[in-house]
Enzyme design. Structure first.
Site, PDB file in Angstrom:
ATOM      1  N   HIS A 102       0.859  -1.192   0.000  1.00 16.09           N
ATOM      2  CA  HIS A 102       0.000   0.000   0.000  1.00 16.09           C
ATOM      3  C   HIS A 102       0.896   1.243   0.000  1.00 16.09           C
ATOM      4  CE1 HIS A 102      -2.789   3.078   1.311  1.00 16.09           C
ATOM      5  NE2 HIS A 102      -3.746   2.296   0.860  1.00 16.09           N
ATOM      6  N   GLU A 177      -3.806   2.576  -7.371  1.00 15.69           N
ATOM      7  CA  GLU A 177      -4.200   3.679  -6.487  1.00 15.69           C
ATOM      8  C   GLU A 177      -3.287   4.885  -6.709  1.00 15.69           C
ATOM      9  OE1 GLU A 177      -6.475   2.172  -2.856  1.00 15.69           O
ATOM     10  OE2 GLU A 177      -4.376   2.002  -2.358  1.00 15.69           O
TER      11      GLU A 177
HETATM   12  P1  PGA Z   1      -9.372   6.197   0.301  1.00 18.25           P
HETATM   13  O1  PGA Z   1      -8.207   5.135   0.533  1.00 18.25           O
HETATM   14  O2  PGA Z   1     -10.544   5.453  -0.282  1.00 18.25           O
HETATM   15  O3  PGA Z   1      -9.657   6.770   1.663  1.00 18.25           O
HETATM   16  O4  PGA Z   1      -8.859   7.212  -0.652  1.00 18.25           O
HETATM   17  C1  PGA Z   1      -7.939   4.137  -0.380  1.00 18.25           C
HETATM   18  C2  PGA Z   1      -6.746   3.349   0.092  1.00 18.25           C
HETATM   19  O5  PGA Z   1      -5.838   3.942   0.661  1.00 18.25           O
HETATM   20  O6  PGA Z   1      -6.677   2.123  -0.050  1.00 18.25           O
END
Ligand code: PGA
Length: 268
Positions: A102, A177
């Site tokens: 992550h 992401e």
């Molecule tokens: P968020 O986080 O939906 O709060 O933007 C996503 C993540 O960090 O996996």
């Protein structure tokens, strides 16, 4: 491919709060067209697992969603003198999935691609499904797909996945992401990032799938769900899920409110 909705609770929820969330979620979602993974803090996994098992008798005749558990991290080594760490085998007793790389761990814990590669191998060795998070740290350009983002993702995929074997039916999930899109939920305050444009995300997911085909061949690549994560809410979830290249969502902040999370699941 069935859509996959993953909640990443990060460092939120005590055991009591986590179990209460699960109970409410199960009461409110009665669809089977979606798979749900709850990535809970380590401390809550055992109680959540117990709750899920307990439910399987009581709810046997009802339409139940497929809810399983995930951890948010694990150590790359199998065992040893690593105070405070959790191994893949320890996670596997309680969960089926594990988040790997992550962007918050890359940033705060300085996790490198070489380490993530080791973690994926260790997760596969015990039958866990790694959810490899990819993030584009170079500025997101306005153009639909900037060559900088492509280059960065291509490198991350190669570094993390080259040499990973699928000979024993191993599984893998990819979550894209973009760093600027991830919201930060701090002590009470929620800072929303900029949710990425769904068409742009679809293009990037298409690009990621082509890369996976080059690394693993088409048959394996087709089995790998590619998700989007970053400021997903019930207001924008449908726009992502409508894109056929996006196989699901990784939800952070909005997964902390059970009603909001249910709305997201129902937008599948
Ligand atoms: P968020 O986080 O939906 O709060 O933007 C996503 C993540 O960090 O996996």
């Amino acid at each position: 491919m069935k859509k996959l909705i993953i909640a990443n609770w990060k460092m939120h929820f005590t055991v009591v709060q986590a179990v209460s969330f699960l109970q409410k979620l199960r009461d409110q979602v009665q669809i089977t067209s979606v798979d749900i993974v709850l990535c809970a803090p380590f401390t809550a996994l055992s109680a959540l697992r117990y709750e899920l098992q307990k439910g399987s008798g009581t709810f046997a005749l009802q339409v139940r969603p497929n809810i399983v558990l995930g951890a948010q991290n694990m150590h790359a080594e199998t065992h040893g003198a690593f105070t405070g760490e959790i191994s893949a085998a320890m996670v596997k007793e309680l969960a089926q999935y594990v988040l790997i790389g992550h962007s918050e761990r890359r940033r705060h814990s300085h996790e490198t691609e070489a380490l993530l590669h080791k973690k994926i191998v260790a997760a596969h060795a015990v039958g866990l499904i790694p959810i490899l998070c990819l993030s584009a740290t170079v500025g997101e350009k306005k153009e639909l797909v900037s060559p900088f983002v492509e280059k960065e993702l291509e490198q991350q995929l190669k570094d993390c996945l080259t040499g990973i074997s699928f000979a024993n039916k191993e599984k893998l999930v990819i979550a894209y992401e973009p760093e600027g899109s991830i919201s930060s939920v701090g002590t009470g305050a929620i800072t929303t990032g900029n949710a990425a444009d769904p068409r742009r995300v679809a293009h990037i997911c298409f690009f990621i799938r082509r890369q996976l085909e080059q690394i693993f061949g088409e048959a394996v690549a087709q089995q790998i769900p590619i998700l989007y994560g970053g400021s997903v809410t019930s207001a924008n979830a449908k726009a992502y899920l409508q894109e056929k290249e996006i196989n699901g969502l990784l939800v952070g902040g909005a997964s902390l409110d059970v009603d909001e999370f249910v709305r997201i699941v129902k937008s599948v």
